[in-house]
Design an enzyme around this catalytic site. Structure first.
Site, mmCIF file in Angstrom:
data_model
loop_
_atom_site.group_PDB
_atom_site.id
_atom_site.type_symbol
_atom_site.label_atom_id
_atom_site.label_comp_id
_atom_site.label_asym_id
_atom_site.label_seq_id
_atom_site.Cartn_x
_atom_site.Cartn_y
_atom_site.Cartn_z
ATOM 1 N N SER A 58 0.832 -1.205 0.000
ATOM 2 C CA SER A 58 0.000 0.000 0.000
ATOM 3 C C SER A 58 0.861 1.246 0.000
ATOM 4 O O SER A 58 1.988 1.246 0.521
ATOM 5 C CB SER A 58 -0.892 -0.010 1.250
ATOM 6 O OG SER A 58 -1.480 1.243 1.476
ATOM 7 N N GLU A 62 0.391 3.470 1.910
ATOM 8 C CA GLU A 62 0.511 3.819 3.328
ATOM 9 C C GLU A 62 1.895 3.501 3.891
ATOM 10 O O GLU A 62 2.274 4.048 4.919
ATOM 11 C CB GLU A 62 -0.557 3.105 4.149
ATOM 12 C CG GLU A 62 -1.943 3.711 4.021
ATOM 13 C CD GLU A 62 -2.035 5.123 4.583
ATOM 14 O OE1 GLU A 62 -1.328 5.431 5.569
ATOM 15 O OE2 GLU A 62 -2.807 5.930 4.029
ATOM 16 N N TYR A 71 -1.779 0.129 10.181
ATOM 17 C CA TYR A 71 -2.067 -0.459 8.865
ATOM 18 C C TYR A 71 -0.801 -0.436 8.012
ATOM 19 O O TYR A 71 -0.384 -1.453 7.459
ATOM 20 C CB TYR A 71 -3.187 0.335 8.189
ATOM 21 C CG TYR A 71 -3.537 -0.128 6.798
ATOM 22 C CD1 TYR A 71 -4.581 -1.020 6.578
ATOM 23 C CD2 TYR A 71 -2.838 0.342 5.681
ATOM 24 C CE1 TYR A 71 -4.915 -1.447 5.301
ATOM 25 C CE2 TYR A 71 -3.169 -0.079 4.405
ATOM 26 C CZ TYR A 71 -4.199 -0.969 4.218
ATOM 27 O OH TYR A 71 -4.510 -1.385 2.951
#
Length: 322
Positions: free
Chosen positions: A124, A126, A148
């Protein structure tokens, strides 16, 4: 493709947006597709009804190992993950299990029982949320800022280690934001398009969001899954950023979505500071050069097409439910 050439693909999180698009793509190419989901898949799921879907607890090492050993799949796409954009800090232990440790369970099961299997881990953007430079590419240092992203970063490191130490064909896809009409309604993009449809049909009168100037690299999920498949067709595993390379704000998304139904977003959208989750130091924008050059991949749906596609789908859905 003849029966002798048929490949088996295992897709975790098949009931999600990406899993459904990937299942459709692989089925069209003649794969035998087996999916996993942590919950039963019902008639409302976009997953083709003919596909076999297993209920699998990704925190259960034995269960994961048994599935890999029994299926001996040619390809595994680990797309399952927990947390929406509003839940990036929620339940860190469960997040670590599903977004991080599950990848290792698959990698070790492949190493022990099915070394020919090619593995794709859905990472991701992220993992770059705390980066100091933009755009981000495969060499950008991982700098997660929430549980996450931290779990996803751990999985990326382990994919690299299994690739190096055991010679597995294992790859990580750094997936920047990607949307579609199949996106869950708790994600901000779908919240926007669904509310636009409600306002356009007289069923709502305003939309509350967080930071309208927050920017993302938004692509189309149907494009993204093509990149995942192309990654596993390469001679060796590797890491790839999958992105459009273009940044747009939440305000841009609202402007296009409302304009598509003949409305001015400024008359309906309210910014609520309580919904602001973080302030980015730099823009999260992916450099897609490696995917373009090595995979021959690039986005086919641009930002405006994506937004209007989602609005149209939500308008159609409202008509169906009347």
């Amino acid at each position: 493709m003849t029966v002798a050439q048929t490949k088996t693909a295992l897709i975790t999180g098949i009931a999600g947006q990406d899993g459904a698009y990937l299942a459709q793509l692989l089925s069209e190419q003649g794969y035998r597709v087996v999916g996993t989901s942590h919950r039963p898949v019902d008639d409302r799921s976009p997953v083709p009804a003919a596909l076999k879907v297993l209920q699998l607890d990704l925190s259960d090492t034995r269960a994961v190992t048994d599935v890999v050993a029994a299926l001996q799949p040619d390809e595994i796409y680990n797309l399952a993950a927990r947390a929406s954009s509003a839940q990036l800090f929620d339940e860190p232990l469960e997040t670590a299990e599903i977004n991080g440790l599950s990848a290792v369970r698959f990698l070790d099961a492949i190493r022990q029982h099915s070394p020919h299997t090619r593995f794709c881990q859905a990472a991701s953007s992220e993992v770059f949320a705390g980066a100091h430079s933009s755009p981000q590419d495969e060499t950008t240092a991982l700098a997660p800022v929430n549980s996450y992203g931290a779990a996803k970063a751990y999985a990326v490191h382990m994919v690299r280690m299994y690739r190096k130490h055991y010679g597995l064909h294992a790859s990580s896809a750094f997936l920047f934001n990607h949307e579609s009409p199949r996106r869950g309604i708790h994600f901000v993009t779908r919240k926007i398009t669904r509310t636009v449809a409600l306002i356009a049909t007289g069923q709502a009168d305003h939309l509350e969001l967080g930071d309208l100037d927050s920017r993302r690299d938004w692509g189309y999920a149907g494009d993204v899954v093509v990149a995942l498949w192309k990654m596993l067709q390469q001679p060796a595993g590797d890491d790839y950023v999958i992105a459009t390379g273009k940044s747009h704000s939440v305000r841009d998304f609202c402007r296009i979505a409302f304009a598509h139904v003949g409305l001015d977003y400024t008359q309906y959208v309210r910014s609520n500071p309580a919904f602001i989750t973080r302030h980015e130091a730099v823009a999260l924008v992916g450099n897609q050069d490696k995917a373009r050059l090595q995979l021959g991949w690039q986005a086919t749906i641009d930002f405006q097409q994506l937004v209007t596609m989602m609005v149209d789908a939500d308008l159609a859905l409202l008509k169906q439910t009347k």
